[in-house]
Motif scaffolding. Structure first.
Motif, PDB file in Angstrom:
ATOM      1  N   GLY A   1       0.815  -1.207   0.000  1.00 23.82           N
ATOM      2  CA  GLY A   1       0.000   0.000   0.000  1.00 23.82           C
ATOM      3  C   GLY A   1       0.845   1.251   0.000  1.00 23.82           C
ATOM      4  N   ALA A   2       0.191   2.383  -0.165  1.00 23.76           N
ATOM      5  CA  ALA A   2       0.887   3.666  -0.288  1.00 23.76           C
ATOM      6  C   ALA A   2       1.202   4.245   1.083  1.00 23.76           C
ATOM      7  N   GLU A   3       2.226   3.711   1.715  1.00 30.82           N
ATOM      8  CA  GLU A   3       2.692   4.233   2.988  1.00 30.82           C
ATOM      9  C   GLU A   3       4.211   4.323   2.966  1.00 30.82           C
ATOM     10  N   HIS A   4       4.754   5.295   3.681  1.00 36.11           N
ATOM     11  CA  HIS A   4       6.200   5.551   3.669  1.00 36.11           C
ATOM     12  C   HIS A   4       6.689   5.729   2.232  1.00 36.11           C
ATOM     13  N   LEU A   5       5.918   6.469   1.439  1.00 33.92           N
ATOM     14  CA  LEU A   5       6.231   6.621   0.019  1.00 33.92           C
ATOM     15  C   LEU A   5       7.620   7.208  -0.199  1.00 33.92           C
ATOM     16  N   ALA A   6       7.959   8.255   0.526  1.00 31.97           N
ATOM     17  CA  ALA A   6       9.256   8.902   0.315  1.00 31.97           C
ATOM     18  C   ALA A   6      10.404   7.952   0.623  1.00 31.97           C
ATOM     19  N   ALA A   7      10.253   7.169   1.670  1.00 33.09           N
ATOM     20  CA  ALA A   7      11.327   6.254   2.069  1.00 33.09           C
ATOM     21  C   ALA A   7      11.435   5.053   1.145  1.00 33.09           C
ATOM     22  N   LEU A   8      10.345   4.777   0.404  1.00 37.50           N
ATOM     23  CA  LEU A   8      10.318   3.564  -0.417  1.00 37.50           C
ATOM     24  C   LEU A   8      10.188   3.850  -1.909  1.00 37.50           C
ATOM     25  N   GLY A   9      10.588   5.032  -2.331  1.00 37.91           N
ATOM     26  CA  GLY A   9      10.702   5.278  -3.768  1.00 37.91           C
ATOM     27  C   GLY A   9       9.590   6.076  -4.405  1.00 37.91           C
TER      28      GLY A   9
ATOM     29  N   THR B   1     -20.075  -5.103  12.755  1.00 36.85           N
ATOM     30  CA  THR B   1     -20.227  -5.443  14.165  1.00 36.85           C
ATOM     31  C   THR B   1     -21.242  -4.573  14.879  1.00 36.85           C
ATOM     32  N   PHE B   2     -21.328  -3.287  14.484  1.00 33.07           N
ATOM     33  CA  PHE B   2     -22.241  -2.352  15.140  1.00 33.07           C
ATOM     34  C   PHE B   2     -23.069  -1.611  14.091  1.00 33.07           C
ATOM     35  N   PRO B   3     -23.911  -2.291  13.349  1.00 33.59           N
ATOM     36  CA  PRO B   3     -24.593  -1.644  12.219  1.00 33.59           C
ATOM     37  C   PRO B   3     -25.535  -0.516  12.609  1.00 33.59           C
ATOM     38  N   LYS B   4     -26.000  -0.467  13.859  1.00 29.47           N
ATOM     39  CA  LYS B   4     -26.921   0.602  14.263  1.00 29.47           C
ATOM     40  C   LYS B   4     -26.342   1.474  15.378  1.00 29.47           C
ATOM     41  N   ALA B   5     -25.050   1.366  15.583  1.00 30.35           N
ATOM     42  CA  ALA B   5     -24.447   2.076  16.713  1.00 30.35           C
ATOM     43  C   ALA B   5     -24.113   3.513  16.367  1.00 30.35           C
ATOM     44  N   LYS B   6     -24.279   4.376  17.345  1.00 30.78           N
ATOM     45  CA  LYS B   6     -23.757   5.732  17.240  1.00 30.78           C
ATOM     46  C   LYS B   6     -22.302   5.709  17.735  1.00 30.78           C
ATOM     47  N   LEU B   7     -21.476   6.580  17.198  1.00 32.74           N
ATOM     48  CA  LEU B   7     -20.076   6.523  17.588  1.00 32.74           C
ATOM     49  C   LEU B   7     -19.409   7.883  17.583  1.00 32.74           C
ATOM     50  N   VAL B   8     -18.341   7.945  18.337  1.00 28.40           N
ATOM     51  CA  VAL B   8     -17.456   9.108  18.384  1.00 28.40           C
ATOM     52  C   VAL B   8     -16.052   8.625  18.062  1.00 28.40           C
ATOM     53  N   LEU B   9     -15.327   9.373  17.247  1.00 21.02           N
ATOM     54  CA  LEU B   9     -13.952   9.038  16.923  1.00 21.02           C
ATOM     55  C   LEU B   9     -13.000   9.940  17.705  1.00 21.02           C
ATOM     56  N   LEU B  10     -11.948   9.346  18.218  1.00 14.84           N
ATOM     57  CA  LEU B  10     -10.853  10.106  18.828  1.00 14.84           C
ATOM     58  C   LEU B  10      -9.607   9.834  18.003  1.00 14.84           C
ATOM     59  N   VAL B  11      -9.055  10.855  17.379  1.00 13.97           N
ATOM     60  CA  VAL B  11      -8.028  10.679  16.356  1.00 13.97           C
ATOM     61  C   VAL B  11      -6.735  11.400  16.721  1.00 13.97           C
ATOM     62  N   ALA B  12      -5.621  10.683  16.625  1.00  8.59           N
ATOM     63  CA  ALA B  12      -4.288  11.280  16.727  1.00  8.59           C
ATOM     64  C   ALA B  12      -3.401  10.570  15.727  1.00  8.59           C
ATOM     65  N   MET B  13      -2.596  11.300  14.975  1.00  9.98           N
ATOM     66  CA  MET B  13      -1.828  10.685  13.896  1.00  9.98           C
ATOM     67  C   MET B  13      -0.422  11.264  13.803  1.00  9.98           C
ATOM     68  N   ALA B  14       0.455  10.490  13.201  1.00 11.11           N
ATOM     69  CA  ALA B  14       1.804  10.958  12.915  1.00 11.11           C
ATOM     70  C   ALA B  14       1.792  11.851  11.680  1.00 11.11           C
ATOM     71  N   SER B  15       2.858  12.587  11.493  1.00  8.86           N
ATOM     72  CA  SER B  15       2.897  13.593  10.431  1.00  8.86           C
ATOM     73  C   SER B  15       3.056  12.996   9.039  1.00  8.86           C
ATOM     74  N   ASP B  16       3.536  11.745   8.949  1.00 10.34           N
ATOM     75  CA  ASP B  16       3.809  11.169   7.633  1.00 10.34           C
ATOM     76  C   ASP B  16       2.694  10.250   7.151  1.00 10.34           C
ATOM     77  N   LYS B  17       1.461  10.490   7.611  1.00 13.83           N
ATOM     78  CA  LYS B  17       0.325   9.664   7.213  1.00 13.83           C
ATOM     79  C   LYS B  17      -0.594  10.432   6.268  1.00 13.83           C
ATOM     80  N   ASP B  18      -1.451   9.695   5.579  1.00 11.23           N
ATOM     81  CA  ASP B  18      -2.421  10.294   4.661  1.00 11.23           C
ATOM     82  C   ASP B  18      -3.647  10.718   5.463  1.00 11.23           C
TER      83      ASP B  18
END
Length: 588
Positions: free
Chosen positions: A221-229, A406-423
């Protein structure tokens, strides 16, 4: 009404933050302090003084088999000084953009179930660096005593190697050499080795063809693109570097046709037999429905594998995987193919051991359910909390699909933290497609104990705002204080009504984000009850009981072609709180 809260998808780094919070609350059942045992402090200080690309990020082209790539000769010289421990055991080498850690866990447990002494090396870790190494017949982190004793024994050699390499040996190289030395010392029957970045120039790629039992490439997949060409093609070429002459290679997949051609061409040039878990016509894997295993939710699957041009086959029906999602079924299928390749070489591996190994595999931060006591320690009583790691566009889609299953009728909240080199943008697009998304909390956590690769919450917010416009999702931008004020003001309902827009906010505190997210879900599910499609336990060893404390009766529902087992009635809007971010995989 009993409310259920599920935290879904969390990075290993964010898992560590929550583990620390639990520890601070003096809760220790499954979580420990986010620090090492005092006996390991000398070793940890030693590693800390070495270059660590998990903290700083990988240089451009570092994973390529070119002049810009990591110096694999440096690793070879280190191993020679240590007596080439990697030559003293057989190994299965696993590379891939996604799924390699889970595949390694599945395969290691299959081999352990057969009675083999297994060395398993993966990265990164959540609570302790010891998680990266397991050795023997039990799936447990290497002991403090064993790791410290080995370090004391080889320290002079490491000092010599660092001096000879002018201080250029890295954290990952030294720790990899330590793991291989331990496997040789303990005389493991076989080792399962997860590559870090790419494959060709990764420090783990010092295993010779004579020592390699099989190589595995899970996905490209398209991850670490710069490091892998910079392209999928260059990434595939880098990962194909673990294929060795005359040794079989298992391809997980599914792959884009031209990417699979690159991998097959490399295998052909090295006279290596190819087993394609996803594309070979004799292989079939399917999720039949949801059930439970030892009181925990799982997916019931059928796995049928017939190795082409071989007498090896296995038919496993009703396998109960604790690792949820179609992507984990694919990882289990890939590990099963690897097991059959080993069996074809003379390794004794029964069908029952394959089943047992698959069913007993679970990992921190992958489809991980917390107990009700752990949820309560986080200040979220009555919550069912599911932690699962995702950090790429593809893994975000897999997460969204798993939530939908798994939860087709569930309400949800996302908590997101990511590194700088991600999409960040692609990641956000996928998760904004999840039904009944109520709020997104964007936060910040250290990456490998350092802030240099951390993405600020404000940058993440810009990406999520842009993604919401692209996918046509309406959002409400609030500050965390404004959210709290709205929740305090009982006369204000516009922000918390069930049909309102998705709330988007930033908050540096992970714990505060969880608390406010919990309150938003409480506000949006008040006085609503009825059946749901899935009944998940808020306590690992028992199913949630109803408002009248009566036990739930088991029933079966037909959903398309799948039959799913459900447990009684739950609030119609099963409250789902999701922690979602990247899994910070090994970088070098």
């Amino acid at each position: 009404m009993r409310r259920v809260l599920t935290q879904h998808s969390i990075s290993k780094t964010l898992v560590s933050s929550i583990s620390m919070a639990l520890n601070n609350l003096r809760f220790h059942r499954f979580f420990s302090a986010n620090s090492e045992d005092p006996e390991l402090m000398e070793f940890m200080d030693y590693l800390h003084n070495l270059k660590n690309y998990e903290k700083s990020g990988v240089p451009k082209g570092a994973g390529m088999d070119s002049k810009d790539g990591f110096d694999l000769g440096r690793m070879s010289r280190l191993m020679e000084l240590l007596g080439n421990p990697q030559s003293k055991f057989k190994a299965v080498h696993i590379a891939g953009t996604k799924g390699k850690g889970s595949t390694a866990a599945f395969l290691s447990n299959i081999l352990r179930a057969e009675g083999y002494s297994v060395g398993c090396y993966t990265s990164p870790h959540i609570q302790t660096i010891r998680e990266r190494i397991s050795v023997g017949r039990h799936d447990e982190p290497v002991s403090v005593k064993a790791l410290n004793s080995l370090f004391q024994r080889i320290k002079k050699v490491l000092d010599q190697a660092i001096e000879l390499e002018n201080g250029c040996l890295t954290h990952f190289e030294v720790f990899t050499a330590t793991a291989f030395s331990l496997f040789a010392q303990e005389k493991v029957d076989i080792a399962v080795i997860e590559a870090g970045l790419g494959g060709a120039r990764d420090a783990t790629n010092i295993i010779s063809s004579s020592g390699l039992a099989a190589s595995v490439i899970t996905t490209v997949g398209a991850e670490h693109l710069a490091a892998l060409g910079g392209s999928l093609e260059s990434i595939a070429i880098a990962k194909s570097g673990i294929i060795k002459h005359g040794r079989p290679v298992i391809l997980g997949g599914p792959f884009l046709p031209h990417i699979e051609c690159i991998l097959r061409d490399k295998a052909s040039s090295l006279s290596s037999t190819v087993v394609a878990a996803a594309s070979d016509p004799g292989n079939k894997s399917v999720i039949k429905g949801l059930s439970n295993l030892d009181g925990k939710p799982c997916q019931t699957c059928d796995i049928v594998i017939r190795i082409k041009d071989s007498q090896q086959f296995v038919e496993l029906f009703g396998v109960k995987l604790s690792m949820l999602g179609s992507h984990q079924l694919q990882n289990a299928t890939t590990a099963t193919c690897a097991s059959l390749c080993l069996r074809d070489q003379g390794w004794k591996i029964s069908d029952e051991s394959i089943r047992t190994g698959l069913e007993h595999t679970c990992l921190l931060g992958r489809s991980q359910f917390l107990t009700s006591s752990e949820a309560e320690a986080l200040g979220l009583p009555g919550a069912t909390i599911l932690l699962d790691g995702a950090h790429t566009k593809e893994s975000a889609k897999a997460l969204a699909d798993t939530i939908g299953m798994t939860f087709p009728k569930a309400k949800l909240v996302l908590l997101v933290a990511m590194a700088s080199d991600k999409d960040h943008l692609g990641f956000a697009r996928e998760l904004l497609s999840v039904r009944k998304l109520e709020a997104v909390f964007l936060t910040e956590v250290d990456i490998a104990g350092d802030k240099s690769r951390m993405t600020s919450a404000s940058v993440l917010k810009d990406c999520w705002v842009q993604a919401s416009k692209e996918v046509g999702v309406n959002i409400l931008e609030y500050g965390i204080v404004e959210c709290q004020n709205l929740l305090e003001d009982q006369s204000v309902h516009s922000a918390v009504e069930p049909e309102s827009k998705i709330i988007l906010t930033t908050e540096s505190s992970v714990m505060n984000s969880m608390q406010v997210g919990n309150r938003i879900l409480r506000a949006r599910t008040r006085d609503q009850s009825g059946p749901t499609l899935v009944g998940l336990s808020s306590k690992m060893n028992e199913w949630v009981r109803g408002p009248d404390d009566s036990g739930w009766a088991s029933r079966r529902l037909e959903t398309g072609s799948a039959t799913t087992r459900h447990y009684g009635k739950f609030p119609q809007n099963l409250r789902l709180h999701t922690l979602n971010t990247f899994l910070e995989f090994r970088l070098e």
